[in-house]
Enzyme design. Structure first.
Site: not given
Length: 546
Positions: A74, A382, A72
């Site tokens: 961000d 995250d 990922d």
């Protein structure tokens, strides 16, 4: 970690906090182990790893079986600075509330404490409460706005029902991403504002409406590009630089793995952020696309978690990097275009066959990377629900969760290990005194009617009661002190009292690996076999652990 009695262990080369001869490292030694950025394949790579940068393992994972590693962007590759980025998100949301949703203008004077909220909290939209609970969903810490709720208030709200509350949508909201912290803080402020100034909000505005409006304001900021435009203008102000990202990507690529990026951000923003992260900070950085050489496939605008469902029939488009133009594909295969628009427009610095896409689903990604089994994929993210849960539960991908808060948490655990032993002793003392008192009370039944016997037992009970009260107060005080060392309000991220927190339970269930930052992967062999520590049940703990 499975079970409340799991020892804190790691998958480092020499084990957690151990030196070459197997003895424990002191905290100063642990810190000294990590002085300069390095990767495992470098000459200085095979060293002890600072506890804050270790990778922890919940389920065995042999990297030799992994053919593709995905990321990922961000809060995974790009770690945002909370003091600037979260404040930017907060201020943008407040402006939307005032100018678009007609909230009082005095909100513009409010400020944001980015250290106050933590992940793993649950917002009670109906009651205006913010909760921290253990893995069994028992509420252990609760605030109404910023006012701590008493034990009686917690029991009345959450412990006196005939059926257990699931604490899920639509009545509750989970704060499971770092981006959610600003909106949680703003919700608490609005709850206090409503309680103290009921006439300042539109008639009929309840706590549920407050949360709904905050979410609407956040969505407006995303839709009009308020946040991303500011970040794109000055990435260094909002994103942490990390010079180990490129060495990590190169090492993984050199090991024979395919590398891919799947992000919900669109191409223009993805290009700006990734150019910055990969060290190209010149004014024309985003037009060179140098960072793309480290990836085999890049998928932007993925709309995770929906992306992880193969039955999701979203179209996948190829992205022309210079113009951002979307080019039709047939399940990822370029289609002949109508008119004179070419299928693929060469870009200087862009390797032949580079694949940049928008949309689609996981089936398209598997096809593009020639993935034969979902267990051959390791995905690093995250977001418990957006990245890890779906990819693990639906697909069977192997997963690694990035938990930036973990670095400080494990270092504090080392510092407070003696305090934890004292807490365990105080808890044991309370149990022993209570057992003696129960035994004395029961013995009264067998002492007959002897006044002297009753007087003696009563006297002993009084002494024990005084001891118990003193130990209880000492235990309570020590617990609160330890709690506040981690966080003044919410305590340890992964614990609530002696139980794993709900957040820890989710990490354990859905993340094969977890660590404080994505580049910790560079400190381990790309062919490493990650093995979890042994699980201990309560009846085994005193035998094998103490």
């Amino acid at each position: 970690m499975t079970g409340k009695n799991r020892l804190l262990t790691s998958c480092s080369m020499d084990g957690i906090g151990l030196n070459k001869n197997g003895s424990k490292l002191e905290k100063t030694e642990l810190t000294d182990c990590w002085q300069q950025p390095r990767i495992w394949s470098s000459p200085e790579g095979l060293k002890n790893i600072d506890i804050g940068k270790q990778i922890f393992c919940n389920r065995s994972l042999n990297m030799k079986n992994i053919v593709a590693v995905g990321f990922d962007m961000d809060y995974t590759l790009a770690q945002y600075k909370p003091e600037t980025f979260e404040s930017l998100a907060y201020n943008g949301t407040v402006r939307k509330l005032v100018y678009n949703l007609h909230y009082p203008s005095e909100l513009l004077d409010w400020s944001f404490d980015w250290t106050y909220m933590v992940r793993g909290l649950v917002l009670d939209k109906r009651r205006g409460n913010i909760l921290k609970m253990d893995k069994h969903k028992y509420v252990k810490v609760a605030y109404h706005g910023f006012k701590e709720m008493s034990k009686e208030e917690k029991v009345a709200a959450y412990g006196s029902t005939l059926t257990r509350d699931a604490f899920d949508e639509p009545d509750y909201a989970l704060i499971d991403t770092l981006f959610s912290l600003a909106e949680a803080y703003l919700f608490a402020q609005l709850v206090d504002f409503k309680d103290n100034h009921p006439g300042r909000l539109p008639e009929g505005t309840n706590y549920y409406r407050l949360y709904k409006d905050v979410r609407s304001a956040v969505d407006m900021c995303h839709r009009d590009g308020t946040l991303k435009d500011m970040v794109a203008q000055d990435p260094k102000r909002y994103i942490n630089e990390d010079e180990t990202i490129i060495p990590m990507l190169k090492m993984l690529k050199d090991s024979g793995r395919a590398i891919f990026l799947v992000t919900n951000s669109l191409w223009d923003y993805t290009n700006v952020v990734m150019s910055f992260l990969c060290g190209n900070t010149s004014s024309n950085a985003s037009s060179t696309f140098d960072w793309l050489q480290h990836f085999d496939v890049v998928i932007t605008g993925s709309l995770k978690p929906g992306f992880f469902h193969d039955e999701n029939r979203a179209n996948i488009y190829e992205v022309h990097p210079e113009s951002g133009m979307l080019i039709n594909t047939d399940n990822g295969t370029p289609m002949s275009q109508i008119g004179s628009i070419p299928i693929s427009i060469p870009v200087k610095g862009l390797e032949k066959g580079r694949k940049i896409f928008q949309g689609g689903n996981v089936g398209h990604l598997h096809k593009l990377l020639s993935i034969e089994s979902s267990s051959q994929v390791l995905y690093v993210g995250d977001h418990i629900y957006g990245d890890i849960l779906r990819s693990k539960k639906v697909l069977g991908w192997r997963t690694m969760l990035v938990v930036p808060e973990l670095s400080r948490e494990v270092e504090l655990l080392w510092q407070l290990k003696d305090v934890r032993k004292q807490l365990q002793q105080l808890r044991s003392d309370r149990d022993n005194i209570e057992d003696k008192m129960h035994h004395l009370r029961w013995s009264c039944r067998f002492e007959g009617d002897s006044d002297s016997g009753e007087d003696h037992i009563s006297s002993e009970l009084d002494k024990l009661q005084v001891q118990l009260e003193q130990v209880r107060l000492n235990h309570q005080h020590a617990q609160r002190e330890c709690h506040q060392k981690f966080h003044q309000v919410w305590g340890q991220l992964m614990k609530t009292g002696y139980q794993n927190s709900r957040f820890a339970h989710q990490v354990e269930r859905f993340a094969c690996l977890y660590t404080s930052q994505v580049t910790n992967l560079s400190l381990y062999s790309p062919d490493k076999y990650y093995r979890p520590s042994e699980d201990f049940m309560t009846h085994e703990f005193d035998v094998f652990v103490m």
